[in-house]
Design a protein around this motif. Structure first.
Motif, PDB file in Angstrom:
ATOM      1  N   UNK A 144     -59.351 -17.130 -14.787  1.00  0.00           N
ATOM      2  CA  UNK A 144     -60.285 -17.369 -15.883  1.00  0.00           C
ATOM      3  C   UNK A 144     -61.389 -18.332 -15.449  1.00  0.00           C
ATOM      4  N   UNK A 145     -61.009 -19.367 -14.708  1.00  0.00           N
ATOM      5  CA  UNK A 145     -61.995 -20.325 -14.203  1.00  0.00           C
ATOM      6  C   UNK A 145     -62.995 -19.626 -13.282  1.00  0.00           C
ATOM      7  N   UNK A 146     -62.513 -18.745 -12.419  1.00  0.00           N
ATOM      8  CA  UNK A 146     -63.418 -18.011 -11.521  1.00  0.00           C
ATOM      9  C   UNK A 146     -64.432 -17.205 -12.325  1.00  0.00           C
ATOM     10  N   UNK A 147     -63.970 -16.541 -13.376  1.00  0.00           N
ATOM     11  CA  UNK A 147     -64.870 -15.726 -14.199  1.00  0.00           C
ATOM     12  C   UNK A 147     -65.868 -16.618 -14.941  1.00  0.00           C
ATOM     13  N   UNK A 148     -65.374 -17.723 -15.506  1.00  0.00           N
ATOM     14  CA  UNK A 148     -66.259 -18.636 -16.242  1.00  0.00           C
ATOM     15  C   UNK A 148     -67.325 -19.212 -15.311  1.00  0.00           C
ATOM     16  N   UNK A 149     -66.939 -19.544 -14.098  1.00  0.00           N
ATOM     17  CA  UNK A 149     -67.880 -20.092 -13.122  1.00  0.00           C
ATOM     18  C   UNK A 149     -68.917 -19.041 -12.739  1.00  0.00           C
ATOM     19  N   UNK A 150     -68.467 -17.806 -12.576  1.00  0.00           N
ATOM     20  CA  UNK A 150     -69.359 -16.710 -12.201  1.00  0.00           C
ATOM     21  C   UNK A 150     -70.499 -16.541 -13.199  1.00  0.00           C
ATOM     22  N   UNK A 151     -70.203 -16.696 -14.488  1.00  0.00           N
ATOM     23  CA  UNK A 151     -71.223 -16.478 -15.521  1.00  0.00           C
ATOM     24  C   UNK A 151     -71.739 -17.784 -16.127  1.00  0.00           C
ATOM     25  N   UNK A 152     -71.325 -18.916 -15.541  1.00  0.00           N
ATOM     26  CA  UNK A 152     -71.737 -20.240 -16.005  1.00  0.00           C
ATOM     27  C   UNK A 152     -71.361 -20.473 -17.475  1.00  0.00           C
ATOM     28  N   UNK A 153     -70.144 -20.081 -17.827  1.00  0.00           N
ATOM     29  CA  UNK A 153     -69.595 -20.314 -19.171  1.00  0.00           C
ATOM     30  C   UNK A 153     -69.005 -21.724 -19.182  1.00  0.00           C
TER      31      UNK A 153
END
Length: 159
Positions: free
Chosen positions: A90-99
């Motif tokens: 989840x952290x990887x995805x959030x970082x990818x989209x700057x969430x």
């Protein structure tokens, strides 16, 4: 009830991912009040979160992919490694989209994972990441208090 209203909303539009997450979270949080029904309630929550993940993946909705992974992790109380894996993905995805909100929650959750394992240096490393994200400041203050309690407890036990 809130769950009843959310279910009616799904009859109108089954793609309301935020509402589905809220419904799943209602079931998950209900385990606090009804611990005897924890397995049944967490299974309902997990099914909803997995449905959100599937819909988000189908629509390539990275925000809800990341958030559903985090919520799935929240239901993995019996398997800390699995929980950590979901939080990290989840952290990887959030970082990818700057969430930033998603990043804050995941840094917090991963920090707490290391805190529970008594790996305090790693816990602090993840908690410190939250300081760079404005929304995360309250979470970090709360968890530094938890960290302080663990440290004091550890010190008293060892002296």
């Amino acid at each position: 009830t809130a769950k009843g209203l959310l279910n009616k909303a799904f009859e109108l539009d089954n793609n309301l991912l935020a509402a589905k997450i809220l419904l799943g979270d209602c079931y998950h949080r209900e385990t606090i009040i009804n611990p005897k029904d924890e397995n049944k309630l967490d299974l309902k929550a997990l099914n909803i979160f997995e449905e959100v993940l599937e819909l988000a993946q189908k629509n390539d909705d990275k925000l809800w992919i990341g958030r559903s992974l985090r919520y799935i992790g929240n239901t993995c109380d019996d398997d800390e490694e699995k929980k950590y894996d979901y939080y990290f993905r989840s952290l990887e995805m959030a970082t990818l989209i700057d969430d930033k909100e998603g990043m804050s929650y995941n840094y917090n959750n991963i920090g707490y994972y290391y805190l529970e394992k008594e790996e305090y240096v790693k816990a602090i490393e993840f908690y410190q990441q939250i300081f760079t994200i404005k929304q995360g400041v309250i979470l970090i203050i709360i968890n530094y208090q938890v960290f302080y309690c663990y440290t004091v407890k550890q010190f008293k036990i060892n002296t």
